[in-house]
Design an enzyme around this catalytic site. Structure first.
Site, PDB file in Angstrom:
ATOM      1  N   CYS A 282     -14.594 -16.588 -21.608  1.00 15.20           N
ATOM      2  CA  CYS A 282     -13.433 -17.118 -22.330  1.00 15.20           C
ATOM      3  C   CYS A 282     -13.102 -18.541 -21.853  1.00 15.20           C
ATOM      4  O   CYS A 282     -13.874 -19.453 -22.116  1.00 15.20           O
ATOM      5  CB  CYS A 282     -12.272 -16.144 -22.208  1.00 15.20           C
ATOM      6  SG  CYS A 282     -11.126 -16.293 -23.579  1.00 15.20           S
TER       7      CYS A 282
ATOM      8  N   ILE B 285      -9.055 -12.405 -26.257  1.00 16.29           N
ATOM      9  CA  ILE B 285      -7.665 -12.818 -26.052  1.00 16.29           C
ATOM     10  C   ILE B 285      -7.581 -14.340 -26.210  1.00 16.29           C
ATOM     11  O   ILE B 285      -8.097 -15.087 -25.381  1.00 16.29           O
ATOM     12  CB  ILE B 285      -7.163 -12.430 -24.641  1.00 16.29           C
ATOM     13  CG1 ILE B 285      -7.319 -10.927 -24.417  1.00 16.29           C
ATOM     14  CG2 ILE B 285      -5.716 -12.861 -24.451  1.00 16.29           C
ATOM     15  CD1 ILE B 285      -7.116 -10.491 -22.979  1.00 16.29           C
ATOM     16  N   ARG B 286      -6.978 -14.767 -27.263  1.00 18.41           N
ATOM     17  CA  ARG B 286      -6.920 -16.217 -27.577  1.00 18.41           C
ATOM     18  C   ARG B 286      -8.288 -16.856 -27.297  1.00 18.41           C
ATOM     19  O   ARG B 286      -8.415 -17.871 -26.616  1.00 18.41           O
ATOM     20  CB  ARG B 286      -5.812 -16.904 -26.772  1.00 18.41           C
ATOM     21  CG  ARG B 286      -4.433 -16.351 -27.117  1.00 18.41           C
ATOM     22  CD  ARG B 286      -3.329 -17.380 -27.049  1.00 18.41           C
ATOM     23  NE  ARG B 286      -3.336 -18.101 -25.793  1.00 18.41           N
ATOM     24  CZ  ARG B 286      -3.364 -19.423 -25.695  1.00 18.41           C
ATOM     25  NH1 ARG B 286      -3.382 -20.169 -26.780  1.00 18.41           N
ATOM     26  NH2 ARG B 286      -3.345 -19.990 -24.526  1.00 18.41           N
TER      27      ARG B 286
ATOM     28  N   HIS C  55     -13.748 -10.900 -22.762  1.00 17.99           N
ATOM     29  CA  HIS C  55     -13.401 -10.546 -21.376  1.00 17.99           C
ATOM     30  C   HIS C  55     -14.079  -9.255 -20.925  1.00 17.99           C
ATOM     31  O   HIS C  55     -13.454  -8.194 -20.960  1.00 17.99           O
ATOM     32  CB  HIS C  55     -11.882 -10.339 -21.265  1.00 17.99           C
ATOM     33  CG  HIS C  55     -11.102 -11.592 -21.315  1.00 17.99           C
ATOM     34  ND1 HIS C  55     -10.735 -12.291 -20.198  1.00 17.99           N
ATOM     35  CD2 HIS C  55     -10.602 -12.279 -22.362  1.00 17.99           C
ATOM     36  CE1 HIS C  55     -10.044 -13.358 -20.537  1.00 17.99           C
ATOM     37  NE2 HIS C  55      -9.946 -13.378 -21.855  1.00 17.99           N
TER      38      HIS C  55
ATOM     39  N   GLU D  58     -14.499  -8.193 -18.097  1.00 10.05           N
ATOM     40  CA  GLU D  58     -13.882  -7.702 -16.852  1.00 10.05           C
ATOM     41  C   GLU D  58     -12.666  -6.824 -17.128  1.00 10.05           C
ATOM     42  O   GLU D  58     -12.077  -6.290 -16.208  1.00 10.05           O
ATOM     43  CB  GLU D  58     -13.520  -8.882 -15.935  1.00 10.05           C
ATOM     44  CG  GLU D  58     -12.349  -9.745 -16.378  1.00 10.05           C
ATOM     45  CD  GLU D  58     -12.663 -10.663 -17.577  1.00 10.05           C
ATOM     46  OE1 GLU D  58     -13.750 -10.556 -18.171  1.00 10.05           O
ATOM     47  OE2 GLU D  58     -11.780 -11.466 -17.915  1.00 10.05           O
TER      48      GLU D  58
HETATM   49  N1  GLN Z   1      -7.036 -19.932 -24.920  1.00  7.85           N
HETATM   50  C1  GLN Z   1      -7.595 -20.174 -23.621  1.00  7.85           C
HETATM   51  C2  GLN Z   1      -8.145 -21.580 -23.517  1.00  7.85           C
HETATM   52  O1  GLN Z   1      -8.299 -22.218 -24.500  1.00  7.85           O
HETATM   53  C3  GLN Z   1      -8.666 -19.170 -23.297  1.00  7.85           C
HETATM   54  C4  GLN Z   1      -8.095 -17.787 -23.325  1.00  7.85           C
HETATM   55  C5  GLN Z   1      -8.715 -16.833 -22.369  1.00  7.85           C
HETATM   56  O2  GLN Z   1      -9.398 -17.210 -21.411  1.00  7.85           O
HETATM   57  N2  GLN Z   1      -8.420 -15.578 -22.564  1.00  7.85           N
HETATM   58  O3  GLN Z   1      -8.417 -22.038 -22.453  1.00  7.85           O
END
Ligand code: GLN
Length: 194
Positions: A78, A133-134, A170, A172
């Site tokens: 991520c 997640i995002r 993720h 983990e």
């Molecule tokens: N939105 C975060 C970024 O742009 C990454 C999100 C995450 O690591 N879960 O850095």
């Protein structure tokens, strides 16, 4: 026992450390350049890429980390994948080491987080339940990059370029340890080619 670093500036490094223990490696939280000594590889966790990069620069870790990742196996999950990318849409890159172009927050806001079953090249068994997640997507990958997983619509969410591994999600955060095992195999050299 293999010592694997987990970049511990910000984000969910503790979860990665727990996973590493489960697969029989010794996790080392990395906060200073000295922490990189004697590591066989490093994981860069999810969190906020801009924050992780800023803290790494402020503490003098950024350049030694980049140097480390030029030769040792490195896996970005991520935010960590964003750190590795050579190009970030609309922004300057951070480590800029892997020949991928990423788009941050490609699926919208926190509320748009989701779990998707993924078939990942090189993993045996059922699809991996991937937590987004995002998350960023890998908008494009260079010629030397092997795409390991895509969503149903074809968007790339896992890729590998030699000793560098990037995942949008993720691994983990679920009990499935297969990707951590995959990374350990990379570190041992057992998966030099995919
Ligand atoms: N939105 C975060 C970024 O742009 C990454 C999100 C995450 O690591 N879960 O850095």
């Amino acid at each position: 026992m293999l010592k694997i670093g987990v970049l511990a500036m910000q984000g969910d490094f503790r979860e990665h450390a727990l996973m590493l223990r489960q697969v029989g490696a010794e996790p080392v939280e990395v906060r200073t350049p000295e922490d990189l000594n004697q590591l066989a590889g490093i994981i860069m966790p999810g969190g906020e890429s801009t924050a992780i990069s800023r803290v790494a620069k402020a503490t003098g870790l950024f350049e030694p980390l980049r140097e480390f990742c030029t030769t040792y196996p490195a896996w970005g999950t991520c935010a960590g994948a964003i750190l590795l990318a050579r190009e970030i849409e609309g922004e300057a890159p951070h480590l800029g080491l892997m020949d991928i172009r990423v788009a941050r927050n490609a699926f919208g806001r926190q509320i748009d987080s989701f779990v998707a079953p993924l078939n990942i090249k090189g993993l045996i068994g059922a699809p991996l339940e991937a937590v987004f997640i995002r998350a960023p997507i890998i908008a494009s990958a260079g010629q030397g990059v092997d795409v390991l997983a895509t969503l149903e619509d074809g968007r790339i969410v896992a890729a590998r370029q030699g000793h560098l591994l990037a995942t949008s999600f993720h691994p983990e955060l679920t009990p499935d340890t297969r990707l951590h095992e995959y990374f350990l195999d990379m570190v041992r050299g057992a998966r030099l080619v995919v």
